[in-house]
Scaffold this active site. Structure first.
Site, mmCIF file in Angstrom:
data_model
loop_
_atom_site.group_PDB
_atom_site.id
_atom_site.type_symbol
_atom_site.label_atom_id
_atom_site.label_comp_id
_atom_site.label_asym_id
_atom_site.label_seq_id
_atom_site.Cartn_x
_atom_site.Cartn_y
_atom_site.Cartn_z
ATOM 1 N N ARG A 14 62.603 23.641 35.027
ATOM 2 C CA ARG A 14 61.498 24.606 35.189
ATOM 3 C C ARG A 14 60.200 24.111 34.542
ATOM 4 O O ARG A 14 60.204 23.656 33.412
ATOM 5 C CB ARG A 14 61.884 25.953 34.574
ATOM 6 C CG ARG A 14 60.688 26.912 34.487
ATOM 7 C CD ARG A 14 61.097 28.342 34.413
ATOM 8 N NE ARG A 14 61.811 28.687 33.198
ATOM 9 C CZ ARG A 14 62.365 29.891 32.995
ATOM 10 N NH1 ARG A 14 62.283 30.826 33.932
ATOM 11 N NH2 ARG A 14 63.002 30.146 31.879
ATOM 12 N N ARG A 51 58.703 25.271 29.003
ATOM 13 C CA ARG A 51 58.820 26.302 27.974
ATOM 14 C C ARG A 51 59.688 25.831 26.809
ATOM 15 O O ARG A 51 60.717 25.208 27.031
ATOM 16 C CB ARG A 51 59.418 27.579 28.590
ATOM 17 C CG ARG A 51 58.371 28.398 29.327
ATOM 18 C CD ARG A 51 58.981 29.511 30.133
ATOM 19 N NE ARG A 51 60.027 30.251 29.441
ATOM 20 C CZ ARG A 51 60.611 31.328 29.933
ATOM 21 N NH1 ARG A 51 60.239 31.796 31.119
ATOM 22 N NH2 ARG A 51 61.555 31.949 29.271
HETATM 23 P P1 ADP Z 1 63.630 34.276 31.684
HETATM 24 O O1 ADP Z 1 62.650 34.390 32.819
HETATM 25 O O2 ADP Z 1 64.073 32.888 31.465
HETATM 26 O O3 ADP Z 1 64.773 35.234 31.812
HETATM 27 P P2 ADP Z 1 61.634 35.689 30.171
HETATM 28 O O4 ADP Z 1 60.364 34.973 30.443
HETATM 29 O O5 ADP Z 1 61.891 36.950 30.921
HETATM 30 O O6 ADP Z 1 62.837 34.680 30.356
HETATM 31 O O7 ADP Z 1 61.755 36.032 28.619
HETATM 32 C C1 ADP Z 1 61.504 35.063 27.620
HETATM 33 C C2 ADP Z 1 61.810 35.681 26.255
HETATM 34 O O8 ADP Z 1 60.930 36.790 26.007
HETATM 35 C C3 ADP Z 1 63.208 36.257 26.094
HETATM 36 O O9 ADP Z 1 64.173 35.271 25.743
HETATM 37 C C4 ADP Z 1 62.986 37.285 24.964
HETATM 38 O O10 ADP Z 1 62.889 36.643 23.703
HETATM 39 C C5 ADP Z 1 61.604 37.830 25.311
HETATM 40 N N1 ADP Z 1 61.704 39.015 26.193
HETATM 41 C C6 ADP Z 1 61.268 39.120 27.480
HETATM 42 N N2 ADP Z 1 61.519 40.346 27.971
HETATM 43 C C7 ADP Z 1 62.145 41.038 26.978
HETATM 44 C C8 ADP Z 1 62.673 42.363 26.872
HETATM 45 N N3 ADP Z 1 62.637 43.226 27.902
HETATM 46 N N4 ADP Z 1 63.236 42.719 25.697
HETATM 47 C C9 ADP Z 1 63.278 41.885 24.652
HETATM 48 N N5 ADP Z 1 62.818 40.617 24.692
HETATM 49 C C10 ADP Z 1 62.251 40.190 25.837
HETATM 50 P P1 ADP Z 2 63.705 33.520 35.912
HETATM 51 O O1 ADP Z 2 62.367 34.233 35.900
HETATM 52 O O2 ADP Z 2 64.794 34.374 36.497
HETATM 53 O O3 ADP Z 2 64.074 32.984 34.569
HETATM 54 P P2 ADP Z 2 62.325 31.451 37.453
HETATM 55 O O4 ADP Z 2 61.708 32.192 38.579
HETATM 56 O O5 ADP Z 2 61.443 31.020 36.341
HETATM 57 O O6 ADP Z 2 63.610 32.268 36.880
HETATM 58 O O7 ADP Z 2 63.070 30.165 38.074
HETATM 59 C C1 ADP Z 2 63.733 29.214 37.253
HETATM 60 C C2 ADP Z 2 63.538 27.810 37.869
HETATM 61 O O8 ADP Z 2 64.252 27.735 39.108
HETATM 62 C C3 ADP Z 2 62.086 27.452 38.204
HETATM 63 O O9 ADP Z 2 61.883 26.088 37.932
HETATM 64 C C4 ADP Z 2 61.965 27.723 39.701
HETATM 65 O O10 ADP Z 2 61.007 26.871 40.313
HETATM 66 C C5 ADP Z 2 63.372 27.398 40.189
HETATM 67 N N1 ADP Z 2 63.797 28.214 41.338
HETATM 68 C C6 ADP Z 2 63.585 29.540 41.538
HETATM 69 N N2 ADP Z 2 64.135 29.947 42.716
HETATM 70 C C7 ADP Z 2 64.711 28.843 43.254
HETATM 71 C C8 ADP Z 2 65.448 28.584 44.467
HETATM 72 N N3 ADP Z 2 65.694 29.562 45.357
HETATM 73 N N4 ADP Z 2 65.887 27.335 44.677
HETATM 74 C C9 ADP Z 2 65.640 26.354 43.785
HETATM 75 N N5 ADP Z 2 64.962 26.525 42.641
HETATM 76 C C10 ADP Z 2 64.496 27.734 42.377
#
Ligand code: ADP
Ligand code: ADP
Length: 216
Positions: free
Chosen positions: A127, A159
């Protein structure tokens, strides 16, 4: 349309949220993005959130809920919204339900993005996020040869919490704290699962097909 996206880290919530929100002309509200903006802005909220985020733990509920309450109170969220990354545990879901009920609102639909663990790990490992427009890319699947955003030319970054060890912990946190939301929303009768494997556009199509019957 008041919509929530749930699924493990890396399922594609952020990726799909940008397309679904734009298709439905509703604001995309991503708690992860709001926390990261506060971290880069050096705010008090950012300093507090960072210690939890770096470990892959959830930021405490009081802090997260207050932030979401403020965001949902803004004008652009009055006719609908897409929540990405919130709620993330059952207490947050219960408070969200009560908060919306106090405003005479309710969620219409919760979409669960379904992918297996191996795919999640591959997606998180590659990512990259644009530092300028926030768009999400993948080094392998988007064939990124350079570190520049194809949409705006901004520089891409990885990240801090996408390091392997933190990823493992985030997946445990998801299983323990977030996965119980699936049953919570199934019991409410508003949960729909979407197969989130395959090309991004196909997943968006499946998500839109699932949403259509719920559009007013
Ligand atoms: P991902 O897309 O990989 O699931 P996010 O970007 O949603 O991760 O979240 C990154 C981090 O931000 C989480 O690991 C947590 O520390 C914090 N976070 C995001 N949303 C929440 C929530 N609803 N409650 C608590 N922590 C949150
Ligand atoms: P989340 O918010 O659930 O943590 P992201 O949208 O950030 O997930 O996606 C995680 C990674 O997977 C990113 O690098 C994104 O470009 C990739 N990704 C998302 N959807 C797909 C898909 N359908 N096929 C392949 N890669 C994907």
């Amino acid at each position: 349309m008041r919509l929530v996206l749930v699924g493990p880290p890396g399922a594609g919530k952020g990726t799909q949220a940008q397309f679904i929100a734009s298709n439905l002309s509703i604001p995309k509200i991503s708690t992860g993005d709001i926390f990261r903006a506060n971290v880069s802005g050096g705010t008090e909220l950012g300093k507090l959130a960072k210690t939890y985020m770096d470990r892959g733990d959830l930021v405490p509920d009081e802090v997260t809920i207050a932030m979401v309450r403020d965001r949902l109170s803004e004008d652009d969220a009055q006719d609908g919204f897409l929540l990405d990354g919130f709620p993330r545990n059952v207490p947050q879901a219960e408070i969200l339900k009560k908060m919306l009920a106090d405003w005479g609102q309710a969620l219409d639909l919760v979409l669960e993005l379904v992918v297996d663990d191996d795919e999640v790990v591959r997606r998180l490992a590659g990512r990259r996020t644009c530092s300028q427009c926030g768009r999400i890319w993948h080094v392998e699947f988007d064939d990124k040869q350079d570190d520049l955003c194809d949409a705006c030319g901004g520089t891409l970054f990885q990240r801090d919490d996408d390091k392997e060890e933190t990823v493992r912990h985030r997946l445990e946190v998801y299983q323990e704290q977030t996965a119980p939301l699936i049953n919570f929303y199934a019991d409410e009768g508003i949960l729909v699962g979407v197969d989130a494997t395959g090309p991004v556009e196909e997943v968006t199509q499946r998500a839109m097909d699932a949403i259509r019957p719920f559009l007013g």
